[in-house]
Scaffold this motif. Structure first.
Motif, short mmCIF file in Angstrom:
data_model
loop_
_atom_site.label_atom_id
_atom_site.label_comp_id
_atom_site.label_asym_id
_atom_site.label_seq_id
_atom_site.Cartn_x
_atom_site.Cartn_y
_atom_site.Cartn_z
N ILE A 104 1.17 -1.18 -0.42
CA ILE A 104 -0.13 -0.07 0.41
C ILE A 104 0.83 1.34 -0.19
O ILE A 104 0.83 2.35 -1.19
CB ILE A 104 -1.24 0.00 1.53
N TYR A 105 1.53 0.95 0.91
CA TYR A 105 3.34 2.30 1.30
C TYR A 105 3.32 2.56 -0.74
O TYR A 105 4.00 3.84 -1.09
CB TYR A 105 3.98 1.79 1.82
N GLN A 106 3.38 1.89 -0.86
CA GLN A 106 4.34 1.72 -2.17
C GLN A 106 3.83 2.25 -3.33
O GLN A 106 4.34 3.36 -4.41
CB GLN A 106 5.48 0.14 -2.73
N GLN A 107 2.69 1.46 -3.19
CA GLN A 107 1.30 1.94 -4.31
C GLN A 107 0.86 4.03 -3.88
O GLN A 107 1.16 4.65 -4.64
CB GLN A 107 -0.21 1.57 -4.38
N LEU A 108 0.75 4.08 -2.82
CA LEU A 108 0.21 5.43 -2.64
C LEU A 108 1.59 6.42 -2.26
O LEU A 108 1.06 7.88 -2.28
CB LEU A 108 -0.61 5.36 -1.55
N VAL A 109 2.27 6.41 -2.17
CA VAL A 109 3.47 7.70 -1.33
C VAL A 109 3.89 8.24 -3.56
O VAL A 109 3.64 9.33 -3.51
CB VAL A 109 4.96 7.68 -1.27
N PRO A 110 4.06 7.22 -4.16
CA PRO A 110 3.80 8.13 -5.70
C PRO A 110 2.49 8.95 -6.38
O PRO A 110 3.21 9.83 -6.13
CB PRO A 110 4.06 7.25 -6.38
N LEU A 111 1.69 8.69 -5.37
CA LEU A 111 -0.28 9.34 -5.62
C LEU A 111 0.16 10.81 -5.07
O LEU A 111 -0.30 11.66 -4.91
CB LEU A 111 -0.78 8.65 -5.52
N ALA A 112 0.41 10.14 -3.83
CA ALA A 112 0.79 11.53 -2.84
C ALA A 112 1.35 12.50 -2.87
O ALA A 112 1.11 13.62 -3.09
CB ALA A 112 1.19 10.98 -1.37
N LEU A 113 2.96 12.11 -3.20
CA LEU A 113 3.81 13.34 -4.01
C LEU A 113 3.04 13.67 -5.30
O LEU A 113 3.82 14.98 -5.29
CB LEU A 113 5.08 12.30 -4.02
N LYS A 114 2.61 12.94 -6.15
CA LYS A 114 1.85 13.65 -7.14
C LYS A 114 1.46 14.92 -6.91
O LYS A 114 1.65 16.35 -7.54
CB LYS A 114 1.47 12.93 -8.65
N ARG A 115 0.37 14.86 -6.00
CA ARG A 115 -0.83 14.99 -5.90
C ARG A 115 -0.18 16.45 -4.78
O ARG A 115 -0.55 18.21 -5.25
CB ARG A 115 -1.91 14.96 -4.93
N GLU A 116 0.88 16.49 -4.40
CA GLU A 116 1.67 17.02 -3.82
C GLU A 116 2.06 18.32 -4.07
O GLU A 116 2.61 19.42 -4.51
CB GLU A 116 2.59 16.41 -2.25
N GLN A 117 3.20 17.79 -6.22
CA GLN A 117 3.48 18.56 -7.15
C GLN A 117 2.16 19.54 -7.22
O GLN A 117 2.03 20.56 -8.56
CB GLN A 117 4.13 17.48 -8.02
N GLU A 118 0.74 19.19 -7.57
CA GLU A 118 0.02 19.57 -8.28
C GLU A 118 -0.35 20.48 -7.61
O GLU A 118 -0.53 21.88 -7.96
CB GLU A 118 -0.99 18.72 -8.71
N LEU A 119 -0.57 20.36 -6.26
CA LEU A 119 -0.40 21.52 -5.22
C LEU A 119 -0.02 22.12 -5.94
O LEU A 119 -0.40 23.76 -5.37
CB LEU A 119 -1.06 21.73 -3.88
N LEU A 120 1.52 22.60 -5.07
CA LEU A 120 2.41 23.31 -5.29
C LEU A 120 2.99 24.31 -6.90
O LEU A 120 3.54 24.50 -6.84
CB LEU A 120 3.57 22.20 -4.97
N SER A 121 1.82 23.12 -7.96
CA SER A 121 2.70 23.95 -9.23
C SER A 121 2.40 25.42 -9.65
O SER A 121 2.75 25.51 -10.33
CB SER A 121 2.06 22.99 -10.72
N VAL A 122 1.40 26.14 -8.52
CA VAL A 122 0.60 27.30 -8.70
C VAL A 122 2.34 27.91 -8.60
O VAL A 122 2.03 29.32 -8.24
CB VAL A 122 -0.38 28.19 -7.90
N LEU A 123 3.15 27.58 -7.65
CA LEU A 123 3.89 28.78 -7.37
C LEU A 123 5.70 28.22 -8.24
O LEU A 123 5.62 27.49 -8.26
CB LEU A 123 4.39 27.86 -5.65
N THR A 124 6.09 29.10 -8.42
CA THR A 124 7.25 29.27 -9.17
C THR A 124 8.49 28.39 -7.96
O THR A 124 8.12 27.83 -6.57
CB THR A 124 8.10 30.46 -9.01
N THR A 125 9.70 27.99 -8.36
CA THR A 125 10.34 27.43 -7.85
C THR A 125 10.87 27.60 -6.52
O THR A 125 11.03 26.94 -5.56
CB THR A 125 11.70 26.52 -8.83
N LYS A 126 11.14 29.27 -7.21
CA LYS A 126 12.06 29.96 -6.13
C LYS A 126 10.79 30.72 -4.81
O LYS A 126 10.40 30.17 -3.72
CB LYS A 126 11.71 31.22 -6.29
N GLU A 127 9.69 30.13 -5.20
CA GLU A 127 8.32 30.31 -4.00
C GLU A 127 7.86 29.62 -3.55
O GLU A 127 8.03 29.34 -2.07
CB GLU A 127 6.82 30.90 -5.11
#
Length: 147
Positions: A104-127
């Motif tokens: 479950i962990y191996q399946q869930l982590v990539p999904l959670a990290l992808k969602r994190e990136q989607e959430l953060l995508s409105v910010l620049t790398t610097k932000e």
């Protein structure tokens, strides 16, 4: 007399944002994986550091004792955790993930990290770096004011 506009009050804004982000991520682990928010935190902690005592999990997951205990009991019932003797403390046991939980962990982590990136995508790398730095500064300040 000073007035407080709740929507402009930083602690309220932070709590509101935390709830929105948590609910967004929760869609992943509550749906397909049927985990509670507390079980997700236990899984995340043990996925990186195992075995640990319930107390250590509670500290690392930033959960109170009772929610941690309930999450652990539920995960033991679902056969997601293994309990073993704690050589250093006979009053507690050590917990680790079962093979089922590791899957479950191996399946869930990539999904959670992808969602994190989607959430953060409105910010620049610097932000993104700036917000991380700001959170760290605010955590330090909060700890110092809480003493």
């Amino acid at each position: 007399m000073a007035t407080l506009v709740l929507e402009d009050f930083f602690p309220y804004q932070l709590t509101h944002l935390q709830a929105l982000v948590t609910n967004n991520i929760a869609q992943i682990y509550t749906g397909q994986f049927e985990l509670t928010p507390q079980q997700w935190r236990v899984l995340a902690v043990l996925g990186n550091n195992s075995p640990l005592s319930a107390k250590e999990i509670s500290i690392q997951a930033n959960l109170e004792k009772m929610p941690t205990s309930r999450a652990i009991i539920g995960m033991l019932e679902q056969k997601l955790l293994l309990r073993s003797a704690h050589d250093g403390d006979k009053r507690s046991s050590l917990l680790s993930l079962t093979k089922k939980a590791e899957t479950i962990y191996q399946q869930l982590v990539p999904l959670a990290l992808k969602r994190e990136q989607e959430l953060l995508s409105v910010l620049t790398t610097k932000e993104q770096q700036q917000i991380k730095t700001m959170f760290e500064k605010l955590a330090i300040q909060s700890r110092s004011l809480g003493k």
